[in-house]
Write an enzyme that holds these catalytic residues in place. Structure first.
Site, mmCIF file in Angstrom:
data_model
loop_
_atom_site.group_PDB
_atom_site.id
_atom_site.type_symbol
_atom_site.label_atom_id
_atom_site.label_comp_id
_atom_site.label_asym_id
_atom_site.label_seq_id
_atom_site.Cartn_x
_atom_site.Cartn_y
_atom_site.Cartn_z
ATOM 1 N N TYR A 61 0.853 -1.188 0.000
ATOM 2 C CA TYR A 61 0.000 0.000 0.000
ATOM 3 C C TYR A 61 0.885 1.233 0.000
ATOM 4 O O TYR A 61 1.770 1.346 0.831
ATOM 5 C CB TYR A 61 -0.907 0.025 1.236
ATOM 6 C CG TYR A 61 -2.361 0.001 0.817
ATOM 7 C CD1 TYR A 61 -2.879 1.078 0.110
ATOM 8 C CD2 TYR A 61 -3.168 -1.088 1.066
ATOM 9 C CE1 TYR A 61 -4.193 1.046 -0.334
ATOM 10 C CE2 TYR A 61 -4.476 -1.124 0.633
ATOM 11 C CZ TYR A 61 -4.982 -0.044 -0.069
ATOM 12 O OH TYR A 61 -6.275 -0.074 -0.513
ATOM 13 N N GLU A 63 -0.389 4.770 -0.740
ATOM 14 C CA GLU A 63 -1.155 5.997 -1.016
ATOM 15 C C GLU A 63 -0.247 7.199 -0.839
ATOM 16 O O GLU A 63 0.504 7.280 0.136
ATOM 17 C CB GLU A 63 -2.329 6.105 -0.036
ATOM 18 C CG GLU A 63 -3.510 5.252 -0.424
ATOM 19 C CD GLU A 63 -4.662 5.417 0.558
ATOM 20 O OE1 GLU A 63 -4.480 6.032 1.621
ATOM 21 O OE2 GLU A 63 -5.754 4.901 0.260
ATOM 22 N N ASP A 207 -4.989 13.810 -25.493
ATOM 23 C CA ASP A 207 -5.158 12.414 -25.086
ATOM 24 C C ASP A 207 -4.426 11.565 -26.122
ATOM 25 O O ASP A 207 -4.945 11.292 -27.199
ATOM 26 C CB ASP A 207 -6.647 12.060 -25.025
ATOM 27 C CG ASP A 207 -6.876 10.607 -24.621
ATOM 28 O OD1 ASP A 207 -5.889 9.842 -24.568
ATOM 29 O OD2 ASP A 207 -8.036 10.237 -24.370
ATOM 30 N N THR A 233 -2.193 5.937 -22.350
ATOM 31 C CA THR A 233 -2.199 4.577 -21.811
ATOM 32 C C THR A 233 -0.805 4.004 -22.036
ATOM 33 O O THR A 233 -0.094 4.408 -22.963
ATOM 34 C CB THR A 233 -3.205 3.664 -22.539
ATOM 35 O OG1 THR A 233 -2.860 3.617 -23.925
ATOM 36 C CG2 THR A 233 -4.635 4.165 -22.401
ATOM 37 N N LYS A 236 -0.847 0.361 -25.126
ATOM 38 C CA LYS A 236 -1.153 0.299 -26.556
ATOM 39 C C LYS A 236 0.169 0.266 -27.332
ATOM 40 O O LYS A 236 0.992 -0.595 -27.043
ATOM 41 C CB LYS A 236 -2.097 1.450 -26.928
ATOM 42 C CG LYS A 236 -3.453 1.301 -26.212
ATOM 43 C CD LYS A 236 -4.456 2.380 -26.543
ATOM 44 C CE LYS A 236 -5.743 2.169 -25.732
ATOM 45 N NZ LYS A 236 -6.713 3.264 -25.913
ATOM 46 N N ARG A 242 -0.854 -2.795 -18.765
ATOM 47 C CA ARG A 242 -2.130 -2.089 -18.854
ATOM 48 C C ARG A 242 -2.151 -0.993 -17.796
ATOM 49 O O ARG A 242 -1.942 -1.257 -16.612
ATOM 50 C CB ARG A 242 -3.262 -3.080 -18.607
ATOM 51 C CG ARG A 242 -4.664 -2.535 -18.774
ATOM 52 C CD ARG A 242 -5.644 -3.657 -18.991
ATOM 53 N NE ARG A 242 -5.292 -4.343 -20.236
ATOM 54 C CZ ARG A 242 -5.634 -3.918 -21.452
ATOM 55 N NH1 ARG A 242 -6.372 -2.841 -21.590
ATOM 56 N NH2 ARG A 242 -5.241 -4.569 -22.517
HETATM 57 C C1 LIG Z 1 -7.807 3.601 -25.109
HETATM 58 C C2 LIG Z 1 -8.156 5.022 -24.912
HETATM 59 C C3 LIG Z 1 -8.491 5.519 -23.645
HETATM 60 C C4 LIG Z 1 -8.807 4.660 -22.432
HETATM 61 O O1 LIG Z 1 -7.903 3.759 -22.035
HETATM 62 P P1 LIG Z 1 -8.352 2.612 -20.986
HETATM 63 O O2 LIG Z 1 -7.046 2.172 -20.430
HETATM 64 O O3 LIG Z 1 -9.081 1.589 -21.780
HETATM 65 O O4 LIG Z 1 -9.219 3.236 -19.978
HETATM 66 C C5 LIG Z 1 -8.679 6.888 -23.506
HETATM 67 N N1 LIG Z 1 -8.565 7.705 -24.548
HETATM 68 C C6 LIG Z 1 -8.276 7.259 -25.792
HETATM 69 C C7 LIG Z 1 -8.178 8.223 -26.914
HETATM 70 C C8 LIG Z 1 -8.082 5.890 -26.014
HETATM 71 O O5 LIG Z 1 -7.830 5.465 -27.244
#
Ligand SMILES: *Cc1c(COP(=O)(O)O)cnc(C)c1O
Length: 421
Positions: A61, A63, A207, A233, A236, A242
């Site tokens: 933990y 936090e 994003d 993320t 990807k 993840r």
């Molecule tokens: C995949 C994605 C997310 C979210 O990612 P998660 O890990 O699935 O929550 C947010 N924004 C964009 C543009 C994405 O392609």
């Protein structure tokens, strides 16, 4: 070559202690190794990333933040988080990084919480044009809690309409502008977005969940110099565990950190934080830069091969790791194409195309991406063959068995998670 699949750290022990779950791991890896994975948001992590994920750091933990935790005994995990933060800042040239978000969606939730109050106006890309659920969909917190104005792509070019973005920004005076998408194959003009955000005094959030790996490898321009906040993320194209992360300016560091914890999350997943650090280190290598370039070259080869077979890429091609294929000329829906490809051993997802007449569960398109096949070592030659196989699978559902054989031949040479991988 070694034919033994790599099931992850300490797999033998899992097998003896919990054969049921062990069998699921075997079946899932068999599934992945038995087909071609074209899902644009997936990838194969390295065994080093898996080892950090499967570690005892999951027990701790922690936090708070390194040096300022609400639990004792954090001095060791602090080192992992400091390394992850340092490596993220170094990799992306960012002033500040928060590596605790559990996912891309959590990263966006925290970033919005840092910059907005409920009811504030934000401007983001429409979901049916390639935006993400967290960019203002009514079924998501973002659409419920904020006053969301959406921009899209032009009907003729299928590219983001920057004039529309500017007009909407001037008219609605958003406090936040979000750029970034989940199904947009082209480069985003961050300079244009920065200019518009400055003109109306809005924060700019990029994003970069999808293209961050390509930015890490220097294969496409980075959003970091332009945006106040970059969310992404790690699983990807970046090929890490993840999870999510946030980069921001020094000015916003405190706000972002407080928004992640304690506002949105509790204890961080320290094993995932460590695995993110491993992934950032891997992504800083020349090998990864080469990988990022090959991912794009492969996506372009795949889009071209599909176009030759009469399956048009939205916007005419791609600058990134993914292409969006418009099936309206092929007389097949996205849902049916997804099913036919699955039957032929090719995993991909249906996806709305801009101005799609079909509902979201059906759609008129498919999305294809090359992070996985590139990690497996495939090049333009193999990818072109995949393009031919995808078209055949979509057009001739009766030939699934024959396509499966060719898929198996490709995979016999390029299989993920070999024992020596
Ligand atoms: C995949 C994605 C997310 C979210 O990612 P998660 O890990 O699935 O929550 C947010 N924004 C964009 C543009 C994405 O392609």
């Amino acid at each position: 070559m070694g034919a033994e699949p790599y099931y992850g750290p300490d797999f033998g022990m899992l097998e003896s202690r919990d054969p049921e779950i062990a069998q699921i791991l075997i079946d899932e890896l068999d599934r992945v190794r038995g087909g071609i994975q074209l899902i644009a948001s997936e990838n194969f992590t390295s065994p080093a990333v898996l080892a950090a994920l499967g570690s005892t750091l999951t027990n701790k933990y922690a936090e708070g933040y390194p040096g300022k935790r609400y639990y004792g005994g954090c001095e060791v995990v602090d080192r992992a988080e400091r390394l992850a933060v340092e490596r993220a800042c170094g990799l992306f040239g960012a002033e500040h990084a928060n590596v605790q978000p559990h996912s891309g969606a959590s990263a966006n939730l925290a970033a919005y919480a840092a910059l907005l109050q409920p009811g504030d106006t934000m401007l983001a890309m429409a979901l049916p044009h390639g935006g993400h659920l967290t960019h203002g969909s009514k079924v998501n917190f973002s659409g419920r809690w904020f006053d969301v104005v959406s921009y899209g792509v032009r009907r003729d070019t299928e590219l983001i309409d920057y004039d529309e973005v500017r007009d909407l920004a001037l008219r609605h005076q958003p406090k936040l502008i979000v750029c970034g998408a989940t199904a947009y194959p082209r480069l985003i003009d961050y300079t244009a977005f920065r200019g518009i955000a400055d003109e109306v005094g809005a924060w700019l959030l990029a994003d970069a969940a999808h293209p961050i790996g390509l930015m890490a490898g220097g294969a496409i321009p980075s959003a970091v110099p332009y945006a106040d906040v970059v969310t992404f993320t790690t699983h990807k194209a970046l090929r890490g565990p993840r999870g999510g992360a946030i980069l921001c300016t020094r000015e916003l560091a405190g706000k972002i950190d407080r928004a992640v914890f304690p506002f949105v999350q509790g204890g961080p997943l320290m094993h995932v934080v460590a695995a993110k650090a491993v992934a950032f280190r891997e992504a800083a290598s020349p090998d990864f830069a080469d990988y990022a370039r090959r991912v794009i070259a492969n996506a372009q080869a795949l889009a071209e091969a599909l176009a030759v077979e009469g399956m048009r890429a939205v916007s005419g091609g791609t600058d990134t790791h993914l292409a969006l294929i418009d099936l309206r000329g092929a007389g097949v829906t996205g849902a049916e194409a997804e099913r036919r490809c699955a039957e032929a051993g090719i995993t991909l997802n249906r996806n709305a195309v801009p101005y799609d007449p079909e509902p979201p569960a059906i759609t008129s398109g498919i999305r294809v991406g090359t992070p996985c096949v590139t990690t497996q070592g495939m090049g333009p030659q193999e990818v072109k063959e995949i393009g031919v196989l995808v078209t055949r699978a979509v057009r001739h559902p009766g030939s699934a068995a024959e396509i499966r054989e060719r898929v198996a031949a490709l995979l016999a040479i390029h299989r993920p998670y070999l024992s020596e991988y």
